[in-house]
Design a protein around this motif. Sequence first.
Motif, short mmCIF file in Angstrom:
data_model
loop_
_atom_site.label_atom_id
_atom_site.label_comp_id
_atom_site.label_asym_id
_atom_site.label_seq_id
_atom_site.Cartn_x
_atom_site.Cartn_y
_atom_site.Cartn_z
N ILE A 59 2.54 -2.12 -20.04
CA ILE A 59 2.94 -1.87 -18.65
C ILE A 59 1.84 -1.10 -17.92
CG2 ILE A 59 4.62 -0.75 -17.13
CD1 ILE A 59 5.69 -3.22 -18.51
N ALA A 60 1.27 -0.10 -18.58
CA ALA A 60 0.17 0.66 -17.97
C ALA A 60 -1.02 -0.24 -17.69
CB ALA A 60 -0.23 1.82 -18.89
N THR A 61 -1.30 -1.18 -18.58
CA THR A 61 -2.41 -2.10 -18.38
C THR A 61 -2.19 -2.96 -17.14
OG1 THR A 61 -2.89 -2.21 -20.76
CG2 THR A 61 -3.69 -4.02 -19.40
N ILE A 62 -0.96 -3.43 -16.95
CA ILE A 62 -0.65 -4.25 -15.76
C ILE A 62 -0.88 -3.44 -14.49
CG2 ILE A 62 1.20 -5.43 -14.52
CD1 ILE A 62 2.42 -6.10 -17.24
N ILE A 63 -0.39 -2.22 -14.46
CA ILE A 63 -0.55 -1.37 -13.28
C ILE A 63 -2.02 -1.15 -12.96
CG2 ILE A 63 -0.16 0.96 -12.37
CD1 ILE A 63 2.44 1.04 -13.98
N LEU A 64 -2.81 -0.84 -13.97
CA LEU A 64 -4.23 -0.56 -13.75
C LEU A 64 -4.98 -1.82 -13.35
CD1 LEU A 64 -4.80 1.86 -16.77
CD2 LEU A 64 -4.71 2.47 -14.34
N ALA A 65 -4.62 -2.96 -13.93
CA ALA A 65 -5.30 -4.21 -13.58
C ALA A 65 -5.03 -4.59 -12.13
CB ALA A 65 -4.83 -5.33 -14.52
N VAL A 66 -3.79 -4.43 -11.68
CA VAL A 66 -3.46 -4.74 -10.29
C VAL A 66 -4.21 -3.81 -9.34
CG1 VAL A 66 -1.60 -4.72 -8.58
CG2 VAL A 66 -1.21 -5.71 -10.84
N SER A 67 -4.30 -2.53 -9.69
CA SER A 67 -5.04 -1.58 -8.85
C SER A 67 -6.52 -1.93 -8.80
CB SER A 67 -4.86 -0.16 -9.40
OG SER A 67 -3.51 0.24 -9.36
N THR A 68 -7.06 -2.41 -9.91
CA THR A 68 -8.46 -2.80 -9.95
C THR A 68 -8.74 -3.93 -8.96
OG1 THR A 68 -8.64 -2.18 -12.28
CG2 THR A 68 -10.29 -3.71 -11.42
N ILE A 69 -7.91 -4.96 -8.97
CA ILE A 69 -8.10 -6.09 -8.05
C ILE A 69 -7.91 -5.64 -6.60
CG2 ILE A 69 -7.21 -8.35 -7.38
CD1 ILE A 69 -6.35 -8.70 -10.34
N TYR A 102 -0.40 -2.89 0.01
CA TYR A 102 1.05 -3.00 -0.15
C TYR A 102 1.42 -4.00 -1.23
CZ TYR A 102 1.53 -0.11 3.98
OH TYR A 102 1.48 0.95 4.86
N ILE A 103 0.60 -5.04 -1.40
CA ILE A 103 0.83 -5.95 -2.53
C ILE A 103 0.67 -5.20 -3.84
CG2 ILE A 103 -0.02 -8.01 -3.70
CD1 ILE A 103 -0.91 -9.09 -0.97
N GLN A 104 -0.36 -4.35 -3.90
CA GLN A 104 -0.57 -3.51 -5.09
C GLN A 104 0.64 -2.63 -5.36
OE1 GLN A 104 -3.75 -0.65 -4.53
NE2 GLN A 104 -2.84 0.75 -6.02
N TRP A 105 1.12 -1.95 -4.35
CA TRP A 105 2.27 -1.05 -4.53
C TRP A 105 3.54 -1.82 -4.85
CZ3 TRP A 105 1.10 2.08 0.54
CH2 TRP A 105 0.03 2.96 0.30
N PHE A 106 3.69 -3.03 -4.28
CA PHE A 106 4.88 -3.83 -4.52
C PHE A 106 5.01 -4.16 -6.01
CE2 PHE A 106 7.39 -7.75 -4.70
CZ PHE A 106 8.45 -7.44 -3.87
N LEU A 113 8.04 3.20 -12.30
CA LEU A 113 9.38 3.75 -12.54
C LEU A 113 9.96 3.23 -13.85
CD1 LEU A 113 10.85 3.47 -8.92
CD2 LEU A 113 9.88 5.49 -10.04
N VAL A 114 9.68 1.97 -14.16
CA VAL A 114 10.17 1.39 -15.41
C VAL A 114 9.58 2.12 -16.60
CG1 VAL A 114 10.00 -0.65 -16.89
CG2 VAL A 114 10.74 -0.90 -14.52
N TRP A 135 10.89 -1.42 -4.25
CA TRP A 135 10.47 -2.54 -3.40
C TRP A 135 10.84 -2.29 -1.94
CZ3 TRP A 135 12.82 -6.17 -7.55
CH2 TRP A 135 11.84 -6.51 -8.49
N ILE A 136 12.01 -1.68 -1.71
CA ILE A 136 12.41 -1.37 -0.34
C ILE A 136 11.41 -0.40 0.30
CG2 ILE A 136 14.15 -0.19 1.07
CD1 ILE A 136 16.30 -1.31 -0.68
N VAL A 137 10.99 0.60 -0.45
CA VAL A 137 10.02 1.57 0.08
C VAL A 137 8.75 0.85 0.52
CG1 VAL A 137 8.53 3.51 -0.51
CG2 VAL A 137 10.91 3.49 -1.30
N VAL A 138 8.23 -0.02 -0.33
CA VAL A 138 6.96 -0.68 -0.04
C VAL A 138 7.10 -1.67 1.11
CG1 VAL A 138 5.14 -2.15 -0.98
CG2 VAL A 138 6.18 -0.39 -2.41
N VAL A 139 8.16 -2.47 1.09
CA VAL A 139 8.35 -3.47 2.15
C VAL A 139 8.54 -2.78 3.50
CG1 VAL A 139 9.90 -5.26 3.01
CG2 VAL A 139 9.23 -5.24 0.61
N CYS A 140 9.30 -1.70 3.53
CA CYS A 140 9.50 -0.96 4.79
C CYS A 140 8.17 -0.38 5.28
CB CYS A 140 10.53 0.14 4.60
SG CYS A 140 12.24 -0.44 4.50
N GLY A 141 7.36 0.11 4.35
CA GLY A 141 6.06 0.64 4.74
C GLY A 141 5.17 -0.43 5.34
N LEU A 142 5.18 -1.62 4.74
CA LEU A 142 4.37 -2.72 5.27
C LEU A 142 4.88 -3.18 6.63
CD1 LEU A 142 2.19 -4.88 5.01
CD2 LEU A 142 3.81 -6.27 3.69
#
Length: 292
Positions: A59-69, A102-106, A113-114, A135-142
Motif C-alpha cells: 500500500i505504501a508503494t502505491i501511494i509513493l508511486a502515485v505521488s512520484t507521477i 487532486y488525482i494524486q490525493w483521490f 487511511l486504509v 474521496w468527498i474531501v478531495v472531490v470537494c476541494g477540486l
Amino acid sequence: MSDLHGGSLDQNPPNADRHITEGGSDWAWAVFAVMLLSTLGMVGWSYTRPRGTRFFHNIATIILAVSTISYFSMASDLGATPVLAEFSRGNTGTRQIWFVRYIQWFINFPLLLVILLFSTGLSLSDILTTAFFAWIVVVCGLCGALVASSYKWGYFVFGVLALFYIWGSLLGHGPRTTFNAGQGVRTGYVRGSGFVAFITLLYPIAWGCSEGGNVISPTGEMIWYGILDLILGPVFLYYFVFGLRNVDYGAFGFHSGKYTDGPYGGVAGPNMTGAGPGTGGVVAGGHGAARV
C-alpha cells in the motif's frame, strides 16, 4: 507574465496569468526525486519480506508511486488548468489550478487511511466508509478550486465536514477497538493517527490561502503542499511501516491470495487458522475476509 527561461516552463509554457516560477518547478523536481527514491526503496524493502507479509509495504508503494507521477507532471508544468480567481491579486485574472494533484490525493488519501485503520480492530465497513469520506474531501476541494465565484466556499465547508468524520474515525473509534496485534501496535497507531490528523488539518488552510483566497502565489502553494505531501508520504509511511516490522502478521489475520504461499511464504504463522484451497484467511478484529 514573468520572463521564462529554459527548463520545464520553456518546454511547457504556463496557461494562466498567475503561475509557478522556475523556482517552483525546481522545487517540484526535488520532491519528485524524493518520491521516486522512496518508491524504489519501498519496493526493495517489500521484497525482503516473506510472501503474505507485504500488505503495508505494498500500500505504501502505491501511494509513493502515485505521488512520484504527480510531481513529475507538476514539475514539468503539466496537469494544470487556468481558472478565473475570485480575488484578483495585482493585474492577474486567472490562476493555475493543478488538477493532477487532486488525482494524486483521490488515490492516496483513502489508501493512507486504509493503511492506518487496518492496524486497528475497526470493521471493514467502517474502514471503507472512512475512505469514502476521504474521496468527498478531495472531490470537494477540486470542485471548489475550479469554481470562480464565492460558491467555492460551499464546497470547502463540505470538505471540512467530511474531514471531521475522518478525524472522528482516526481519533475516536480507532483507538477504542481491540488491537489483536498487541499494545505496541495500539501505541503506534495512536501516535500515527494523531500525526495524520494534525497534518490533514493544514491542507484546508493551504487551500484557503491558495486555490480559495488566491493569497499566496502558485509557487508558494507548490512549496506548501510539497512539504505536506513529503511528510504524509515518505516520512510518515516509512515511520509507520518500520514500526510494524516485528509485528506478527498472524495477529492481523492477513493471508496471501495464493493458497500455496501461506501467510509466511508457505510457513504457517501463529494465530493463523489454516484455510482450505480457494479460501482466504479471515481478518482478525472484524475486518472480514481479506487477501494480501
